[in-house]
Scaffold this motif. Structure first.
Motif, PDB file in Angstrom:
ATOM      1  N   UNK A  44      -7.569  -0.103  -2.488  1.00 10.42           N
ATOM      2  CA  UNK A  44      -8.411  -0.169  -1.306  1.00 10.42           C
ATOM      3  C   UNK A  44      -7.825  -1.098  -0.256  1.00 10.42           C
ATOM      4  N   UNK A  45      -7.179  -2.193  -0.689  1.00  6.78           N
ATOM      5  CA  UNK A  45      -6.547  -3.122   0.251  1.00  6.78           C
ATOM      6  C   UNK A  45      -5.452  -2.432   1.052  1.00  6.78           C
ATOM      7  N   UNK A  46      -4.723  -1.521   0.433  1.00 13.55           N
ATOM      8  CA  UNK A  46      -3.682  -0.785   1.150  1.00 13.55           C
ATOM      9  C   UNK A  46      -4.288   0.046   2.276  1.00 13.55           C
ATOM     10  N   UNK A  47      -5.472   0.583   2.035  1.00  8.26           N
ATOM     11  CA  UNK A  47      -6.135   1.410   3.038  1.00  8.26           C
ATOM     12  C   UNK A  47      -6.749   0.579   4.156  1.00  8.26           C
ATOM     13  N   UNK A  48      -7.262  -0.610   3.841  1.00  7.31           N
ATOM     14  CA  UNK A  48      -8.024  -1.403   4.802  1.00  7.31           C
ATOM     15  C   UNK A  48      -7.192  -2.384   5.608  1.00  7.31           C
ATOM     16  N   UNK A  49      -6.199  -3.024   4.983  1.00  8.31           N
ATOM     17  CA  UNK A  49      -5.528  -4.149   5.641  1.00  8.31           C
ATOM     18  C   UNK A  49      -4.030  -4.186   5.410  1.00  8.31           C
ATOM     19  N   UNK A  50      -3.459  -3.090   4.948  1.00 13.01           N
ATOM     20  CA  UNK A  50      -2.022  -3.043   4.769  1.00 13.01           C
ATOM     21  C   UNK A  50      -1.524  -3.563   3.444  1.00 13.01           C
ATOM     22  N   UNK A  51      -2.430  -3.847   2.522  1.00 16.71           N
ATOM     23  CA  UNK A  51      -2.009  -4.211   1.176  1.00 16.71           C
ATOM     24  C   UNK A  51      -2.384  -5.614   0.746  1.00 16.71           C
ATOM     25  N   UNK A  66     -13.949 -11.990  -4.404  1.00 20.19           N
ATOM     26  CA  UNK A  66     -12.533 -11.946  -4.700  1.00 20.19           C
ATOM     27  C   UNK A  66     -11.868 -13.153  -4.049  1.00 20.19           C
ATOM     28  N   UNK A  67     -10.902 -13.737  -4.736  1.00 25.97           N
ATOM     29  CA  UNK A  67     -10.026 -14.755  -4.166  1.00 25.97           C
ATOM     30  C   UNK A  67      -8.647 -14.116  -4.057  1.00 25.97           C
ATOM     31  N   UNK A  68      -8.209 -13.862  -2.834  1.00 27.41           N
ATOM     32  CA  UNK A  68      -6.995 -13.086  -2.616  1.00 27.41           C
ATOM     33  C   UNK A  68      -5.770 -13.983  -2.506  1.00 27.41           C
ATOM     34  N   UNK A  69      -5.578 -14.835  -3.503  1.00 24.06           N
ATOM     35  CA  UNK A  69      -4.483 -15.803  -3.554  1.00 24.06           C
ATOM     36  C   UNK A  69      -4.493 -16.393  -4.955  1.00 24.06           C
ATOM     37  N   UNK A 113      -7.399 -13.221 -13.684  1.00 23.53           N
ATOM     38  CA  UNK A 113      -6.363 -13.491 -12.688  1.00 23.53           C
ATOM     39  C   UNK A 113      -5.309 -12.390 -12.767  1.00 23.53           C
ATOM     40  N   UNK A 114      -4.968 -11.851 -11.615  1.00 20.20           N
ATOM     41  CA  UNK A 114      -4.015 -10.747 -11.545  1.00 20.20           C
ATOM     42  C   UNK A 114      -2.793 -11.146 -10.729  1.00 20.20           C
ATOM     43  N   UNK A 115      -1.731 -10.362 -10.904  1.00 22.32           N
ATOM     44  CA  UNK A 115      -0.578 -10.426 -10.013  1.00 22.32           C
ATOM     45  C   UNK A 115      -0.168  -9.001  -9.713  1.00 22.32           C
ATOM     46  N   UNK A 116      -0.111  -8.680  -8.415  1.00 30.19           N
ATOM     47  CA  UNK A 116       0.368  -7.354  -8.036  1.00 30.19           C
ATOM     48  C   UNK A 116       1.756  -7.480  -7.422  1.00 30.19           C
ATOM     49  N   UNK A 117       2.734  -6.826  -8.053  1.00 26.84           N
ATOM     50  CA  UNK A 117       4.103  -6.824  -7.557  1.00 26.84           C
ATOM     51  C   UNK A 117       4.270  -5.714  -6.542  1.00 26.84           C
ATOM     52  N   UNK A 118       4.476  -6.093  -5.291  1.00 31.51           N
ATOM     53  CA  UNK A 118       4.730  -5.092  -4.265  1.00 31.51           C
ATOM     54  C   UNK A 118       6.097  -4.449  -4.470  1.00 31.51           C
ATOM     55  N   UNK A 119       7.024  -5.223  -5.012  1.00 32.72           N
ATOM     56  CA  UNK A 119       8.375  -4.700  -5.227  1.00 32.72           C
ATOM     57  C   UNK A 119       8.389  -3.613  -6.301  1.00 32.72           C
ATOM     58  N   UNK A 120       7.635  -3.845  -7.377  1.00 34.04           N
ATOM     59  CA  UNK A 120       7.635  -2.909  -8.503  1.00 34.04           C
ATOM     60  C   UNK A 120       6.417  -1.990  -8.517  1.00 34.04           C
ATOM     61  N   UNK A 127       2.893 -13.205   0.977  1.00 33.98           N
ATOM     62  CA  UNK A 127       1.625 -12.496   0.931  1.00 33.98           C
ATOM     63  C   UNK A 127       1.309 -11.847   2.268  1.00 33.98           C
ATOM     64  N   UNK A 128       0.152 -11.237   2.351  1.00 36.89           N
ATOM     65  CA  UNK A 128      -0.304 -10.547   3.553  1.00 36.89           C
ATOM     66  C   UNK A 128      -1.358 -11.403   4.243  1.00 36.89           C
ATOM     67  N   UNK A 129      -1.017 -11.973   5.402  1.00 32.88           N
ATOM     68  CA  UNK A 129      -1.977 -12.796   6.135  1.00 32.88           C
ATOM     69  C   UNK A 129      -3.199 -11.991   6.559  1.00 32.88           C
TER      70      UNK A 129
END
Length: 331
Positions: free
Chosen positions: A252-259, A281-284, A181-188, A88-90
């Motif tokens: 928006x996360x990509x714009x603010x904190x790198x994803x 939001x719970x980012x985990x 609950x979501x899952x975002x695949x950075x790879x895909x 994940x993104x710290x």
């Protein structure tokens, strides 16, 4: 490579999902819970009786999958400094744990949010008061006016307006609690809706079993400590509302904190007008995914085998390992 996590919160499904994908697993935490992960539910190949055994995890070649308990127990500062590879993104952690930053994030994602009161003396309707950080609802309380707020604020150590930085005072929106609950695949570069739950909270849910007259006589104080989770299948016509909200949060996360990648949850309510209002939001991974260790109706629509959120994390790690792309998803 081994998959490791702190022995609490959603560790059972994380470790089981990792084993389903062929990984060796590591749990770490208090000695008292060791039998839970090695005997009663044998999902941990290794158990280390420490709060955070960094050197041993490095020796084992472990990748750490964070949970809410892990961040709450160790603190953001330690998590940011740890040397063990982290899924994940710290950079998301501070945006999630600080309710002011979190609100900036959600506002820029153009989500419908409750009003926030900076001054308790401006309270002109029901509010819910929330301490910062992931505490499973512990310490939350309702207030209906300034006097009610100040009468209850002492339980959180709030004695004056100088102490208000530790909480957020949020409009209490009447509606049905819904936690997608979501899952975002950075790879895909794909967003997946994994499951939906609502929380079973003490003593908020217990009070409803007491007749109204007796509630008044007992002078009960409501709190919202989560003790469990209840699965929900959302009305189909409302699914795009939550999916589009998830897509905007990721963008928006990509714009603010790198994803933002991996699992996350939008916590909100559907009002009588069927408007989805998000309050945080719970980012985990969240514990609300635990009822779905064998998959949910939504994962069955996408996959032809059982996929929990824990297993979906392991699937992403497996894909990254096979494609030589681990560096893209570990920090």
């Amino acid at each position: 490579m081994r998959v490791a996590t702190y022995a609490s919160h959603s560790a059972l499904q994380i470790l089981r999902g990792a084993k389903d994908e062929g990984f060796d697993t590591v749990a770490f935490g208090p000695s008292r819970v060791k039998p839970l992960y090695t005997k009663y539910f044998p999902v941990a190949d290794h158990f280390i009786e420490e709060a955070y055994p960094e050197e041993e995890l490095l020796e084992l070649g472990a990748v750490l999958v964070p949970t809410g308990s892990f961040v709450a127990h160790l603190g953001i500062e330690l998590v940011e400094k740890m040397r063990v590879p982290y899924y994940g993104n710290k950079g998301v952690l501070r945006w999630e744990s600080d309710r002011k930053l979190e609100r900036i994030w959600l506002e820029r994602a153009k989500l419908r949010l409750p009003r926030v009161y900076d001054d308790p003396d401006d309270i002109d309707g029901p509010v819910i008061v929330k301490p910062h950080g992931a505490k499973g609802g512990k310490g939350y309380f309702l207030a209906k006016n300034p006097a009610d707020f100040w009468g209850k604020a002492g339980r959180l150590g709030i004695k004056s307006k100088e102490d208000l930085s530790s909480v957020q005072i949020q409009e209490y929106v009447l509606g049905v609690p819904v936690y997608p609950h979501f899952f975002y695949s950075k790879l895909n570069r794909e967003l997946e809706l994994m499951s939906i739950d609502r929380r079973y909270e003490s003593n908020a849910d217990a009070i409803g079993r007491i007749p109204a007259r007796e509630q008044l006589d007992l002078d009960l104080e409501t709190n919202y400590t989560v003790v469990g989770n209840i699965p929900i299948v959302l009305r189909e016509s409302l699914l795009m509302d939550v999916i589009e909200a998830g897509e905007r949060v990721v963008k928006t996360a990509e714009e603010l904190m790198g994803g933002l990648w991996g699992p996350f949850c939008l916590e909100g309510v559907f009002t009588e007008e069927l408007e989805f209002i998000v309050f945080e939001i719970s980012a985990r991974i969240v514990a609300g995914t635990n009822p779905f260790i064998n998959g949910s109706p939504y994962t069955w629509l996408r996959y032809d085998f059982p996929v929990s959120t824990g297993r979906r994390i392991a699937m992403e790690l497996r894909q990254a390992l096979e494609e030589g792309r681990l560096g893209e998803i570990l920090t």
